[in-house]
Design a protein around this motif. Structure first.
Motif, PDB file in Angstrom:
ATOM      1  N   PHE A  64     -79.538 -25.485  17.589  1.00 24.85           N
ATOM      2  CA  PHE A  64     -78.433 -25.904  17.785  1.00 24.85           C
ATOM      3  C   PHE A  64     -77.448 -25.814  16.560  1.00 24.85           C
ATOM      4  N   GLY A  65     -77.883 -25.815  15.512  1.00 26.73           N
ATOM      5  CA  GLY A  65     -76.966 -25.449  14.159  1.00 26.73           C
ATOM      6  C   GLY A  65     -76.539 -24.036  14.293  1.00 26.73           C
ATOM      7  N   PHE A  66     -77.682 -23.123  14.564  1.00 23.54           N
ATOM      8  CA  PHE A  66     -77.142 -21.656  15.009  1.00 23.54           C
ATOM      9  C   PHE A  66     -76.154 -21.351  16.072  1.00 23.54           C
ATOM     10  N   PHE A  67     -76.612 -21.808  17.084  1.00 23.18           N
ATOM     11  CA  PHE A  67     -75.957 -21.830  18.388  1.00 23.18           C
ATOM     12  C   PHE A  67     -74.383 -22.272  18.363  1.00 23.18           C
ATOM     13  N   ARG A  68     -74.180 -23.543  17.422  1.00 19.67           N
ATOM     14  CA  ARG A  68     -72.837 -24.129  17.305  1.00 19.67           C
ATOM     15  C   ARG A  68     -71.914 -23.015  16.730  1.00 19.67           C
ATOM     16  N   GLU A  69     -72.682 -22.099  15.611  1.00 16.15           N
ATOM     17  CA  GLU A  69     -72.011 -21.284  14.944  1.00 16.15           C
ATOM     18  C   GLU A  69     -71.413 -20.217  15.716  1.00 16.15           C
ATOM     19  N   HIS A  70     -72.223 -19.777  16.603  1.00 14.56           N
ATOM     20  CA  HIS A  70     -71.982 -18.619  17.501  1.00 14.56           C
ATOM     21  C   HIS A  70     -70.683 -19.113  18.586  1.00 14.56           C
ATOM     22  N   GLY A  71     -71.035 -20.498  19.022  1.00 14.49           N
ATOM     23  CA  GLY A  71     -69.781 -20.922  19.869  1.00 14.49           C
ATOM     24  C   GLY A  71     -68.400 -21.105  19.365  1.00 14.49           C
ATOM     25  N   TRP A  72     -68.586 -21.355  18.071  1.00 16.55           N
ATOM     26  CA  TRP A  72     -67.330 -21.498  17.181  1.00 16.55           C
ATOM     27  C   TRP A  72     -66.603 -20.580  16.790  1.00 16.55           C
ATOM     28  N   GLY A  73     -67.586 -19.182  16.824  1.00 17.67           N
ATOM     29  CA  GLY A  73     -66.975 -17.929  16.431  1.00 17.67           C
ATOM     30  C   GLY A  73     -67.149 -18.043  14.799  1.00 17.67           C
ATOM     31  N   THR A  74     -67.936 -18.735  14.145  1.00 14.05           N
ATOM     32  CA  THR A  74     -68.233 -18.725  12.720  1.00 14.05           C
ATOM     33  C   THR A  74     -69.601 -18.069  12.162  1.00 14.05           C
ATOM     34  N   TRP A  75     -70.174 -17.496  13.173  1.00 13.25           N
ATOM     35  CA  TRP A  75     -71.561 -17.110  12.828  1.00 13.25           C
ATOM     36  C   TRP A  75     -71.546 -15.657  11.976  1.00 13.25           C
ATOM     37  N   ASP A  76     -70.639 -14.911  12.289  1.00 10.88           N
ATOM     38  CA  ASP A  76     -70.284 -13.618  11.483  1.00 10.88           C
ATOM     39  C   ASP A  76     -69.643 -14.067  10.075  1.00 10.88           C
ATOM     40  N   ARG A  77     -68.698 -14.963  10.132  1.00 10.67           N
ATOM     41  CA  ARG A  77     -68.084 -15.396   9.007  1.00 10.67           C
ATOM     42  C   ARG A  77     -69.138 -15.896   7.996  1.00 10.67           C
ATOM     43  N   LEU A  78     -70.082 -16.730   8.501  1.00 12.87           N
ATOM     44  CA  LEU A  78     -71.082 -17.238   7.618  1.00 12.87           C
ATOM     45  C   LEU A  78     -71.853 -15.958   7.135  1.00 12.87           C
ATOM     46  N   ARG A  79     -72.404 -15.081   7.939  1.00 18.76           N
ATOM     47  CA  ARG A  79     -73.273 -14.075   7.505  1.00 18.76           C
ATOM     48  C   ARG A  79     -72.565 -13.088   6.358  1.00 18.76           C
ATOM     49  N   ALA A  80     -71.242 -12.942   6.795  1.00 16.68           N
ATOM     50  CA  ALA A  80     -70.359 -12.299   5.697  1.00 16.68           C
ATOM     51  C   ALA A  80     -70.102 -12.991   4.359  1.00 16.68           C
ATOM     52  N   SER A  81     -70.344 -14.404   4.400  1.00 17.90           N
ATOM     53  CA  SER A  81     -70.112 -15.020   2.807  1.00 17.90           C
ATOM     54  C   SER A  81     -71.283 -14.601   1.957  1.00 17.90           C
ATOM     55  N   SER A  82     -71.059 -15.357   0.880  1.00 23.94           N
ATOM     56  CA  SER A  82     -71.933 -14.904  -0.302  1.00 23.94           C
ATOM     57  C   SER A  82     -73.504 -15.698  -0.230  1.00 23.94           C
ATOM     58  N   ALA A  83     -73.547 -16.380   0.988  1.00 24.29           N
ATOM     59  CA  ALA A  83     -74.938 -16.988   1.544  1.00 24.29           C
ATOM     60  C   ALA A  83     -75.760 -16.100   1.798  1.00 24.29           C
ATOM     61  N   THR A  84     -76.937 -15.926   1.079  1.00 21.85           N
ATOM     62  CA  THR A  84     -77.949 -14.973   1.564  1.00 21.85           C
ATOM     63  C   THR A  84     -78.760 -15.620   2.863  1.00 21.85           C
ATOM     64  N   THR A  85     -79.458 -14.734   3.614  1.00 22.67           N
ATOM     65  CA  THR A  85     -80.289 -15.204   4.720  1.00 22.67           C
ATOM     66  C   THR A  85     -81.432 -16.316   4.312  1.00 22.67           C
ATOM     67  N   PRO A  86     -82.045 -16.344   3.018  1.00 25.46           N
ATOM     68  CA  PRO A  86     -82.703 -17.558   2.628  1.00 25.46           C
ATOM     69  C   PRO A  86     -81.692 -18.765   2.507  1.00 25.46           C
ATOM     70  N   ASP A  87     -80.562 -18.696   1.930  1.00 23.78           N
ATOM     71  CA  ASP A  87     -79.500 -19.774   1.849  1.00 23.78           C
ATOM     72  C   ASP A  87     -79.264 -20.348   3.062  1.00 23.78           C
ATOM     73  N   ILE A  88     -78.984 -19.580   4.233  1.00 25.47           N
ATOM     74  CA  ILE A  88     -78.633 -19.878   5.449  1.00 25.47           C
ATOM     75  C   ILE A  88     -79.714 -20.619   6.190  1.00 25.47           C
TER      76      ILE A  88
END
Length: 257
Positions: A78-102
Motif C-alpha cells: 500500500f505504501g507504493f500504491f499510495r504514491e501512485h494514487g497521490w501522483g508522488t511516485w515519479d517525484r520520489l524516484r526523481a529525488s536524491s533517494a536511491t532505489t535501496p533508500d526507497i
C-alpha cells in the motif's frame, strides 16, 4: 545508500499506518477477539490430540496471530500504491533517494509493524488468555522474526504482481485464508484431510505453526526451532526473488482509496 533518506521515507510510512485507527483494530483487536472465541474449541481439539491440560490458548494465540499477519501482508504494497494514487511516485524516484533508500524506507516500517503485531498478540495471549510457553522464548522469537520476514516477502511478491490496489488486497486475503486453512492456523493440521496435510508443508504458516506449537506445547528449544526458521527464511527468499524479477519501478499502478 543513505539511512537518513530511508528514515525520512520510513517516518512518513509509519505516520500513514498509525494515523488510521483501523490499523490497530485489524492488527490487534480483531485477532484478540478471534482468539477468545476460538479458545474453547481449540481446547477440545488439543485435548483429543493428547494434550490433556491444554486450555486452547496454545492453538488460538499462534493460529490467529499467524492468520492476521498473513492478511496484513498487503501493508507492504500500500505504501507504493499510495504514491501512485497521490501522483508522488515519479517525484520520489526523481529525488536524491536511491532505489535501496526507497525500498528500506517503505519496507522497514512494515516489518516493524508485523513484529509489533506478533509480539503484542503473544504477550496479550499470556496476560489475558492464560497462554503458557513451556519452551525457549528465544526459539519463539526466532520463529516470529522469520515468519515476519516471510510475510514481508509475500507482501512484496503480490505487490509486484498487482496492477491495482484492489488486486493487491485480493491476493493478500486469498493468500491469508489459504495459508491459514492449509497451514494449521484455523484448525490443527492433524484434523485436516490427508491430502491437505500433504499440501500444508508448502505454506509458510505451516512451518510457523509447527515452531510455535513445538515451543509452546512441547517445550522445544533453540536447536529444535532452527529447521523451521531456515524454511521460513527460504520462503522469504523465494518471495523476495519473485518480487525482484517482477517489480518494475517505472510501472504505473492504480490506487483506489
Amino acid at each position: 545508500m543513505s539511512l537518513r533518506r530511508s528514515w525520512a521515507i520510513g517516518r512518513h510510512e509509519i505516520r500513514m499506518l498509525m494515523d488510521d485507527p483501523g490499523t490497530i483494530v485489524f492488527l490487534i483487536l480483531m485477532p484478540m477477539l478471534m482468539m477468545a472465541v476460538m479458545k474453547p474449541l481449540f481446547a477440545l481439539s488439543l485435548q483429543a490430540d493428547g494434550f490433556a491440560g491444554a486450555s486452547g490458548a496454545e492453538q488460538a494465540v499462534p493460529g490467529m496471530a499467524s492468520m492476521f499477519a498473513s492478511f496484513s501482508a498487503s501493508f507492504a504494497g500500500f505504501g507504493f500504491f499510495r504514491e501512485h494514487g497521490w501522483g508522488t511516485w515519479d517525484r520520489l524516484r526523481a529525488s536524491s533517494a536511491t532505489t535501496p533508500d526507497i525500498m528500506i524506507g517503505k519496507l522497514g516500517p512494515v516489518l516493524g509493524v508485523s513484529l509489533f503485531q506478533l509480539f503484542s498478540l503473544f504477550g496479550l495471549g499470556v496476560l489475558l488468555l492464560g497462554l503458557t510457553i513451556s519452551g525457549s522464548l528465544v526459539a519463539l522469537v526466532m520463529i516470529i522474526i522469520a515468519f515476519s520476514l516471510a510475510m514481508l516477502g509475500f507482501g512484496m511478491a503480490i505487490t509486484a504482481l498487482s496492477r491495482t490496489s484492489l488486486q493487491l488486497n485480493t491476493y493478500a486475503n486469498i493468500g491469508g485464508i489459504v495459508f491459514a486453512a492449509v497451514g494449521g492456523a484455523l484448525v490443527p493440521v492433524t484434523v485436516l484431510p490427508q491430502w491437505v496435510q500433504s499440501l500444508a508443508q508448502v505454506t509458510p504458516t505451516y512451518w510457523a505453526m509447527q515452531g510455535f506449537l513445538g515451543t509452546i506445547l512441547k517445550g522445544e528449544g533453540i536447536v529444535d526451532a532452527i529447521p523451521g526458521t531456515l524454511v521460513l527464511l527460504a520462503f522469504a527468499g523465494v518471495f523476495a526473488s519473485i518480487a525482484a524479477v517482477k517489480f518494475r519501478f517505472e510501472e504505473t499502478k492504480v490506487f483506489y482509496a
